[in-house]
Write a protein that holds these residues in place. Structure first.
Motif, PDB file in Angstrom:
ATOM      1  N   TYR A  41       0.823  -1.201   0.000  1.00 30.36           N
ATOM      2  CA  TYR A  41       0.000   0.000   0.000  1.00 30.36           C
ATOM      3  C   TYR A  41       0.862   1.258   0.000  1.00 30.36           C
ATOM      4  N   GLU A  42       1.951   1.211   0.759  1.00 37.33           N
ATOM      5  CA  GLU A  42       2.842   2.380   0.802  1.00 37.33           C
ATOM      6  C   GLU A  42       3.452   2.644  -0.565  1.00 37.33           C
ATOM      7  N   ASP A  43       3.848   1.578  -1.274  1.00 43.77           N
ATOM      8  CA  ASP A  43       4.376   1.751  -2.630  1.00 43.77           C
ATOM      9  C   ASP A  43       3.309   2.305  -3.567  1.00 43.77           C
ATOM     10  N   ASN A  80       2.966  33.037 -10.009  1.00 42.93           N
ATOM     11  CA  ASN A  80       2.128  31.872  -9.765  1.00 42.93           C
ATOM     12  C   ASN A  80       2.954  30.592  -9.803  1.00 42.93           C
ATOM     13  N   GLY A  81       3.994  30.566 -10.671  1.00 39.10           N
ATOM     14  CA  GLY A  81       4.879  29.416 -10.714  1.00 39.10           C
ATOM     15  C   GLY A  81       5.632  29.230  -9.404  1.00 39.10           C
ATOM     16  N   CYS A  82       6.155  30.333  -8.862  1.00 35.11           N
ATOM     17  CA  CYS A  82       6.854  30.259  -7.566  1.00 35.11           C
ATOM     18  C   CYS A  82       5.916  29.791  -6.469  1.00 35.11           C
ATOM     19  N   TYR A  83       4.756  30.446  -6.376  1.00 35.07           N
ATOM     20  CA  TYR A  83       3.798  30.102  -5.329  1.00 35.07           C
ATOM     21  C   TYR A  83       3.278  28.676  -5.508  1.00 35.07           C
ATOM     22  N   GLY A  84       2.899  28.346  -6.736  1.00 29.56           N
ATOM     23  CA  GLY A  84       2.345  27.029  -6.998  1.00 29.56           C
ATOM     24  C   GLY A  84       3.341  25.912  -6.745  1.00 29.56           C
ATOM     25  N   ALA A  85       4.620  26.157  -7.041  1.00 24.84           N
ATOM     26  CA  ALA A  85       5.641  25.135  -6.801  1.00 24.84           C
ATOM     27  C   ALA A  85       5.728  24.806  -5.320  1.00 24.84           C
ATOM     28  N   PHE A  86       5.673  25.830  -4.482  1.00 26.24           N
ATOM     29  CA  PHE A  86       5.715  25.581  -3.043  1.00 26.24           C
ATOM     30  C   PHE A  86       4.444  24.883  -2.571  1.00 26.24           C
ATOM     31  N   VAL A  87       3.303  25.284  -3.125  1.00 28.77           N
ATOM     32  CA  VAL A  87       2.047  24.658  -2.742  1.00 28.77           C
ATOM     33  C   VAL A  87       2.058  23.169  -3.066  1.00 28.77           C
ATOM     34  N   PHE A  88       2.542  22.837  -4.244  1.00 28.91           N
ATOM     35  CA  PHE A  88       2.524  21.431  -4.615  1.00 28.91           C
ATOM     36  C   PHE A  88       3.715  20.664  -4.064  1.00 28.91           C
ATOM     37  N   PHE A  89       4.725  21.369  -3.627  1.00 25.32           N
ATOM     38  CA  PHE A  89       5.728  20.734  -2.784  1.00 25.32           C
ATOM     39  C   PHE A  89       5.076  20.318  -1.475  1.00 25.32           C
ATOM     40  N   GLY A  90       4.158  21.163  -1.000  1.00 26.37           N
ATOM     41  CA  GLY A  90       3.373  20.807   0.180  1.00 26.37           C
ATOM     42  C   GLY A  90       2.509  19.585  -0.065  1.00 26.37           C
ATOM     43  N   GLN A  91       1.979  19.450  -1.280  1.00 25.29           N
ATOM     44  CA  GLN A  91       1.198  18.257  -1.598  1.00 25.29           C
ATOM     45  C   GLN A  91       2.062  17.006  -1.561  1.00 25.29           C
ATOM     46  N   VAL A  92       3.275  17.116  -2.085  1.00 25.84           N
ATOM     47  CA  VAL A  92       4.186  15.969  -2.048  1.00 25.84           C
ATOM     48  C   VAL A  92       4.501  15.595  -0.597  1.00 25.84           C
ATOM     49  N   ILE A  93       4.749  16.616   0.228  1.00 23.90           N
ATOM     50  CA  ILE A  93       5.011  16.362   1.648  1.00 23.90           C
ATOM     51  C   ILE A  93       3.795  15.715   2.304  1.00 23.90           C
ATOM     52  N   GLY A  94       2.611  16.272   2.025  1.00 22.31           N
ATOM     53  CA  GLY A  94       1.399  15.754   2.651  1.00 22.31           C
ATOM     54  C   GLY A  94       1.102  14.324   2.279  1.00 22.31           C
ATOM     55  N   SER A  95       1.247  13.993   0.990  1.00 21.19           N
ATOM     56  CA  SER A  95       0.925  12.636   0.549  1.00 21.19           C
ATOM     57  C   SER A  95       1.952  11.622   1.034  1.00 21.19           C
ATOM     58  N   SER A  96       3.237  11.985   1.006  1.00 18.98           N
ATOM     59  CA  SER A  96       4.279  11.025   1.406  1.00 18.98           C
ATOM     60  C   SER A  96       4.412  10.952   2.928  1.00 18.98           C
ATOM     61  N   ALA A  97       4.562  12.114   3.584  1.00 16.61           N
ATOM     62  CA  ALA A  97       4.728  12.105   5.040  1.00 16.61           C
ATOM     63  C   ALA A  97       3.451  11.654   5.734  1.00 16.61           C
ATOM     64  N   GLY A  98       2.299  12.101   5.211  1.00 18.47           N
ATOM     65  CA  GLY A  98       1.034  11.718   5.825  1.00 18.47           C
ATOM     66  C   GLY A  98       0.833  10.211   5.809  1.00 18.47           C
ATOM     67  N   SER A  99       1.003   9.584   4.644  1.00 14.16           N
ATOM     68  CA  SER A  99       0.796   8.137   4.546  1.00 14.16           C
ATOM     69  C   SER A  99       1.841   7.374   5.351  1.00 14.16           C
ATOM     70  N   ARG A 100       3.089   7.856   5.350  1.00 16.01           N
ATOM     71  CA  ARG A 100       4.151   7.161   6.085  1.00 16.01           C
ATOM     72  C   ARG A 100       3.887   7.207   7.592  1.00 16.01           C
ATOM     73  N   VAL A 101       3.554   8.400   8.101  1.00 13.87           N
ATOM     74  CA  VAL A 101       3.297   8.528   9.543  1.00 13.87           C
ATOM     75  C   VAL A 101       2.046   7.749   9.933  1.00 13.87           C
ATOM     76  N   PHE A 102       1.004   7.809   9.104  1.00  8.83           N
ATOM     77  CA  PHE A 102      -0.239   7.102   9.409  1.00  8.83           C
ATOM     78  C   PHE A 102       0.001   5.591   9.469  1.00  8.83           C
ATOM     79  N   LEU A 103       0.698   5.039   8.487  1.00  6.24           N
ATOM     80  CA  LEU A 103       0.897   3.593   8.434  1.00  6.24           C
ATOM     81  C   LEU A 103       1.909   3.102   9.470  1.00  6.24           C
ATOM     82  N   SER A 104       2.846   3.975   9.845  1.00 10.21           N
ATOM     83  CA  SER A 104       3.887   3.557  10.782  1.00 10.21           C
ATOM     84  C   SER A 104       3.520   3.839  12.236  1.00 10.21           C
ATOM     85  N   ASN A 105       2.861   4.985  12.486  1.00  9.00           N
ATOM     86  CA  ASN A 105       2.626   5.420  13.866  1.00  9.00           C
ATOM     87  C   ASN A 105       1.160   5.608  14.226  1.00  9.00           C
ATOM     88  N   GLY A 106       0.272   5.435  13.256  1.00  8.06           N
ATOM     89  CA  GLY A 106      -1.140   5.528  13.580  1.00  8.06           C
ATOM     90  C   GLY A 106      -1.752   6.867  13.268  1.00  8.06           C
TER      91      GLY A 106
END
Length: 468
Positions: free
Chosen positions: A75-77, A371-397
């Motif tokens: 699931y993590e993959d 918008n490119g500068c702002y949007g890049a940071f926003v979607f960097f946040g999406q990458v963080i949210g999807s990867s860190a969120g799923s990793r922390v949820f599956l590993s630590n609850g």
């Protein structure tokens, strides 16, 4: 004389073909004597375009389980496909979307929509997960369409309606998130394969290509004589010289990480006990986004009347309250889950409307780059949210995951408060302790708004009139 006049008139018109071979409908050709009007219908088409294209990023969210089973991965993959989609989108925000400042946007948008459709065919056909991941990144690059449309809407709308025009396009983005999750869940349940989701996406994108070819006006490029390396350099310069942009980028990163972390981990939360829902049931939670869709025009109008900084603050406070609800009761009450699903979309949209309106006020001729500068940071946040969120949820609850979101939310509010709406420096409030759009000027001070432009946006409009 009459023939010469006709030749002169024809020479003023924009090009008759896109890419040198695709005819442009006559009514869509640029005519300086009869400029194309930015209507509510065209604004709505921009929103629908954003809905269909941004859906590419979210089709996979309710079908992670099916993807993992089909490709025989964990699931993590399986969640990495979402991270790669968002990484491709983020790359395009930096290296593709800013081209909207120097190239005609009609052919650019048509090429992006067509390319997205072609590579989505690949997603529907491959049997290797490595190939699926590679195509996910490429599709993410071509999905940058909404981030070309958003500054275009800001350019075309009248100043007093700018926030509303932007909010309608953002409504399309939020709708795409809901639309993708809902349809993916339905198709995964009632058809033979989850890959039918991607075949549906192919059909929608090719249909959209035809609609845009028929209605999209061929506006000329905004700036001439500016090279690609110059726009990249100017983006780097903005990121070290504009405190407003940096503040908005940092807030956008953390806020979007909270938003995406919730929707990414929702699949795991609802598929586990005590809920034990399937992909279809999970997809139905996307309907909670309807509230934010209906709320968007009102939020845009409110932001036009109050200071955009104030709109961002209200959205962030609401996001903090939602994070508290998730941390306390998401695992125990389906009602709490519905409340969080509903209000997290509203909060994210509210703060983003305020943030983007502030960013667009920095320089009208550079809205694509900003918008490119702002949007890049926003979607960097999406990458963080999807990867860190799923990793922390599956590993630590779930508590650890939603506690992390609460900490991120507190950080957003702190970042906004340390630099007030009328500050000209890096931190502080500039001795103007007001959250009103146009505070009473101190005696002897020039009457300015919080983003460094004269009240009524006279300076911004002057720059727009001077643009080529």
């Amino acid at each position: 004389m009459e023939g010469e006049t006709r030749e002169q008139a024809a020479s003023k018109l924009g090009p008759a073909r896109d890419f040198g071979f695709l005819p442009i409908p006559k009514r869509c050709r640029y005519d300086p004597e009869n400029p194309f009007q930015f209507t509510s219908t065209l604004n709505a088409i921009f929103a629908i375009t954003a809905t269909i294209t941004v859906s590419n990023l979210y089709y996979c969210q309710p079908i992670f389980v099916e993807i993992a089973d089909y490709f025989h991965v964990s699931y993590e993959d399986a969640t990495r496909s979402l991270s790669l989609l968002q990484a491709g989108y983020c790359s395009a925000l930096v290296f593709v979307a800013p081209l909207g400042d120097i190239v005609p946007r009609r052919p650019m948008l048509l090429a992006l929509v067509f390319g997205g459709a072609v590579f989505t065919i690949g997603q529907a056909l491959v049997t290797s997960y490595s190939a699926f991941q590679a195509l996910s990144y490429i599709v993410g690059v071509f999905t940058v369409v909404p981030q070309v449309l958003n500054p275009l809407a800001a350019d075309l709308a009248r100043p007093e309606y700018r926030s509303r025009a932007v909010s309608i396009v953002i409504t399309g983005l939020i709708s795409g998130m809901m639309f993708a999750r809902l349809l993916a869940g339905i198709l995964a349940r009632y058809t033979s394969s989850f890959k039918n989701v991607y075949w549906m996406a192919v059909g929608l994108q090719f249909t959209l290509f035809g609609v845009l070819w028929w209605v999209l006006p061929a506006y000329p490029r905004k700036q001439k004589g500016v090279g690609y390396h110059q726009i990249l350099w100017s983006m780097a310069k903005y990121m070290v010289t504009e405190p407003l942009l940096i503040q908005a980028c940092l807030i956008g990163t953390l806020s979007c990480a909270i938003f995406v972390s919730w929707w990414t981990t929702l699949t795991f939360l609802l598929a586990d006990k005590p809920f034990s829902y399937d992909a279809f049931d999970i997809g139905l939670f996307g309907l909670c986004g309807l509230v934010s869709i209906f709320a968007a025009p009102s939020l845009g109008r409110l932001t036009d009347y109050v200071h955009p900084w104030t709109g961002s603050l209200c959205g962030l406070i609401l996001q903090f309250c939602v994070a508290v609800i998730a941390l306390c009761s998401a695992k125990f009450s389906i009602g709490a889950v519905v409340v969080v699903c509903t209000l997290t979309d509203v909060a994210q949209q509210w703060q983003q409307i305020g943030n983007q309106t502030r960013v667009y006020s920095i320089d009208p001729l550079s809205r694509g780059r900003l918008n490119g500068c702002y949007g890049a940071f926003v979607f960097f946040g999406q990458v963080i949210g999807s990867s860190a969120g799923s990793r922390v949820f599956l590993s630590n609850g779930w508590r650890a995951c939603y506690g992390m979101s609460l900490a991120w939310s507190a950080g957003c509010i702190t970042l906004l408060l340390i630099r007030g709406p009328h500050s000209k420096g890096w931190i502080g409030w500039g001795k103007v302790y007001s959250m009103r759009k146009n505070p009473r000027p101190r005696k002897g001070d020039e009457e300015e708004d919080g983003e460094g432009t004269k009240v009524g946006e006279v300076e911004i409009e002057r720059k727009q009139d001077e643009s080529p």
